[in-house]
Design a protein around this motif. Sequence first.
Motif, PDB file in Angstrom:
ATOM      1  N   GLU A 146       4.159 -27.735 -13.441  1.00 14.79           N
ATOM      2  CA  GLU A 146       3.277 -28.514 -12.526  1.00 14.79           C
ATOM      3  C   GLU A 146       3.893 -29.728 -11.853  1.00 14.79           C
ATOM      4  O   GLU A 146       3.816 -29.976 -10.653  1.00 14.79           O
ATOM      5  N   SER A 147       4.962 -30.212 -12.621  1.00 12.14           N
ATOM      6  CA  SER A 147       5.766 -31.404 -11.955  1.00 12.14           C
ATOM      7  C   SER A 147       7.234 -30.997 -11.440  1.00 12.14           C
ATOM      8  O   SER A 147       7.815 -31.806 -10.777  1.00 12.14           O
ATOM      9  N   ASN A 148       7.370 -29.874 -11.443  1.00 14.21           N
ATOM     10  CA  ASN A 148       8.630 -29.218 -11.010  1.00 14.21           C
ATOM     11  C   ASN A 148       8.714 -28.359  -9.884  1.00 14.21           C
ATOM     12  O   ASN A 148       8.514 -27.100 -10.445  1.00 14.21           O
ATOM     13  N   PRO A 149       8.623 -28.167  -8.798  1.00 10.91           N
ATOM     14  CA  PRO A 149       8.543 -27.321  -7.770  1.00 10.91           C
ATOM     15  C   PRO A 149       9.351 -26.162  -8.016  1.00 10.91           C
ATOM     16  O   PRO A 149       9.234 -25.122  -7.676  1.00 10.91           O
ATOM     17  N   ASP A 150      10.601 -26.587  -8.160  1.00 10.82           N
ATOM     18  CA  ASP A 150      11.591 -25.277  -8.492  1.00 10.82           C
ATOM     19  C   ASP A 150      11.315 -24.359  -9.622  1.00 10.82           C
ATOM     20  O   ASP A 150      11.474 -23.342  -9.361  1.00 10.82           O
ATOM     21  N   LEU A 151      10.806 -24.785 -10.646  1.00 12.51           N
ATOM     22  CA  LEU A 151      10.394 -24.177 -11.752  1.00 12.51           C
ATOM     23  C   LEU A 151       9.307 -23.257 -11.287  1.00 12.51           C
ATOM     24  O   LEU A 151       9.141 -22.034 -11.771  1.00 12.51           O
ATOM     25  N   ARG A 152       8.228 -24.000 -10.533  1.00  9.17           N
ATOM     26  CA  ARG A 152       7.009 -23.453 -10.408  1.00  9.17           C
ATOM     27  C   ARG A 152       7.393 -22.270  -9.612  1.00  9.17           C
ATOM     28  O   ARG A 152       6.667 -20.840  -9.415  1.00  9.17           O
ATOM     29  N   ARG A 153       8.222 -22.228  -8.346  1.00  7.52           N
ATOM     30  CA  ARG A 153       8.488 -21.189  -7.483  1.00  7.52           C
ATOM     31  C   ARG A 153       9.088 -20.157  -7.980  1.00  7.52           C
ATOM     32  O   ARG A 153       9.028 -18.774  -7.896  1.00  7.52           O
ATOM     33  N   ALA A 154      10.058 -20.459  -9.116  1.00  5.75           N
ATOM     34  CA  ALA A 154      10.906 -19.758  -9.635  1.00  5.75           C
ATOM     35  C   ALA A 154      10.290 -18.587 -10.914  1.00  5.75           C
ATOM     36  O   ALA A 154      10.380 -17.527 -10.912  1.00  5.75           O
ATOM     37  N   ALA A 155       9.391 -19.338 -11.673  1.00  8.60           N
ATOM     38  CA  ALA A 155       8.907 -18.710 -12.780  1.00  8.60           C
ATOM     39  C   ALA A 155       7.404 -18.093 -12.387  1.00  8.60           C
ATOM     40  O   ALA A 155       6.815 -17.252 -12.885  1.00  8.60           O
ATOM     41  N   PHE A 156       6.566 -18.881 -11.517  1.00 11.62           N
ATOM     42  CA  PHE A 156       5.189 -18.426 -11.360  1.00 11.62           C
ATOM     43  C   PHE A 156       4.828 -18.226 -10.026  1.00 11.62           C
ATOM     44  O   PHE A 156       3.872 -18.393  -9.416  1.00 11.62           O
ATOM     45  N   GLY A 204      -4.771 -24.511 -14.652  1.00 11.30           N
ATOM     46  CA  GLY A 204      -5.015 -25.736 -13.888  1.00 11.30           C
ATOM     47  C   GLY A 204      -3.560 -26.514 -13.441  1.00 11.30           C
ATOM     48  O   GLY A 204      -3.308 -26.842 -12.236  1.00 11.30           O
ATOM     49  N   CYS A 205      -2.509 -26.216 -14.207  1.00 16.17           N
ATOM     50  CA  CYS A 205      -1.152 -26.859 -14.185  1.00 16.17           C
ATOM     51  C   CYS A 205      -0.551 -26.022 -12.880  1.00 16.17           C
ATOM     52  O   CYS A 205       0.246 -26.676 -12.474  1.00 16.17           O
ATOM     53  N   LEU A 206      -0.900 -24.900 -12.671  1.00 13.10           N
ATOM     54  CA  LEU A 206      -0.275 -23.997 -11.804  1.00 13.10           C
ATOM     55  C   LEU A 206      -1.299 -24.096 -10.431  1.00 13.10           C
ATOM     56  O   LEU A 206      -1.060 -23.327  -9.716  1.00 13.10           O
ATOM     57  N   ALA A 207      -2.118 -24.944 -10.528  1.00 14.70           N
ATOM     58  CA  ALA A 207      -3.070 -24.873  -9.228  1.00 14.70           C
ATOM     59  C   ALA A 207      -1.987 -24.793  -7.946  1.00 14.70           C
ATOM     60  O   ALA A 207      -2.860 -24.097  -6.998  1.00 14.70           O
ATOM     61  N   ARG A 208      -1.114 -25.305  -7.775  1.00 12.29           N
ATOM     62  CA  ARG A 208      -0.581 -25.440  -6.523  1.00 12.29           C
ATOM     63  C   ARG A 208       0.117 -24.125  -6.379  1.00 12.29           C
ATOM     64  O   ARG A 208       0.971 -24.170  -5.169  1.00 12.29           O
ATOM     65  N   THR A 209       0.274 -23.127  -7.028  1.00 12.01           N
ATOM     66  CA  THR A 209       0.973 -21.990  -6.851  1.00 12.01           C
ATOM     67  C   THR A 209       0.096 -20.970  -6.241  1.00 12.01           C
ATOM     68  O   THR A 209       0.753 -20.213  -5.490  1.00 12.01           O
TER      69      THR A 209
END
Length: 619
Positions: A430-440, A475-480
Amino acid sequence: MAATAEEQTVPLVEELSLPILLAERVIKTAHEAESSKQECSELARQVDRLSQMLRSTVRLAATSTQPLYEPPVRRIVADVAKNLDRALTLVRKCKHSGVLRQVFSITSTADFRKVSNLLESSIGDMKWLLSIFDSEGANLSLPPIASNDPILAWVWSYTATIQMGQLKDRTDAANELASLARDNDRNKKMIVEEGGIAPLLKLLKEGASAEAQIAAATALFNIATDRERVMFIIESLGVPIIVQALGDSSPRVQILVANLVARMADLVPEAQEEFARENATRPLVSTLSMGTVLDDPKLQSGKTSIHSLVQIKKELTKNGNAPSRNNHNTSSLSLGHSHSGSSHSDGSSRGGHYNKKEREWETESPEVKLQVKVSCAEALWKLSTKSLVNSKKIAETKGLLCLAKLIEVERGELQFNCLMTVVEIAAVAESNPDLRRAAFKTNSPPAKAVFHQLLRVIQEENNPTLQIPAIKAIGCLARTFPARETRIIGPLVAQLGNKNVDVATEAADALGKFVCPENFNRVEHSKALLEFDGVPSIMKLLRANDRAQMTGLVLLCYLALHVSNSKALEQARVLTALEGAARSVAAQNPGLRDLFAKAIHHLTLYQDAAHPHRQPYPM
């Protein structure tokens, strides 16, 4: 008390030399006595016996095939030296006679008796010390030095046996230390101070038998119950040993070692970093996936182009996993068990070690297989909590795919631990865009599998213990999620009406992350929420507890900012609700004052246009 750092730096043989020299001086001086000759002769006899024991200890230290367990030696030898010094002072007084004796000092029978008793205690201590190094198992007799604290003697004896004994005796002693550590914090502290950690780690590392490793891991687990002791294990270079045991040991051992990893990671953030440095997530994910078939959407027929099939084959060949010509069942992959020498990025391994682990796994009972997975999943959960590096490592393997599969097919503690691991990784993302883009990334197979299972839990499970974390993860992944992804919004809106207020509140909080100003697709998500008729359910939340009320009001404020011209907001009298709560909210949460003012302003503008005679509400 343990020896100080300065004392520990003095070589043991050198430390033993002082009392030996003192003993020689006492004997020489006693023989030169001109008064109390009989008493001095008796002291000399005692000191000679002590001297022989000290020399035996020196020979033992010099000839032992492995390092001598030093804490009791140093403690007892220091006490012996002190008593020898008192004996020397006493016999010196007897070198003079007549007038000189009266001038210098007066000795009495009581003085000799007191020193003799001290020397006899030292003889008892030395006799006990030599016995713990010579005996088959732990010596549970009490030396005089520990007569008031038997636990100290037991810790010394058990630790000496673990460090220097035979395998069975070492295992038994480790079990005894585990039992002592389970009793109270004082025992735990004593084991650490008296040098018990290093022998336990050595026993775990050697892997001489599963029973020995289980005993060592259990003792370490019972000791590692606070930050200070966990840090001591880390500083004793225990993390590489623990990770090695995770990858190399039998399933029964892995249960205890994974429990130790979970506890250390839970208590000390530095432990998370140390385990990440040793790549502890790899053997954990690999063990968790044992016996689990993971469907790989890339290999499903009818959905794969010729080009992608060629690319997949190249990738498999590159990793050494080229499919056999006789193997037509390529629609699923199963992970093997990792090993430091033959592990790969997906956690799989091959060769003799892989076959050995497979055989060990197949011969274990279903209960052991389940428990080792429960423990590994908990370890992953604790390692990933607020840890970017561990979350990345789990996502880089087939970790997310494995977790999703187990959430789907398992129940109980294993399902919950896997779900909590996903929640923690999502919270970090949720607070790390790189992980969010890579993992989700929403079109990646692992992310799809995770989203599917989270939604299934939210919709199909009737257990708040599972629903709440699943909702939290979404919810944590809402911006995904892109604007068109309305299938996520519907299940969350449905949970706004859940009879369990905590579930409903969590759903409102998650939806708030979809429609908050920081979300790029906030307007589209707000419209989707209205289309699913979520406003009436949010209004009902305002009549629940304080947390539900506040969460619901904030969600209504976001909707007012993005879709203020909505009839649903007007019909539900959202403006009235916000105006009624504005002053109390501003008083309790000053940071929300501007949000409420803007929301009320937006709604007032629209509703004033629809109702020209309405008076605006002053903030």
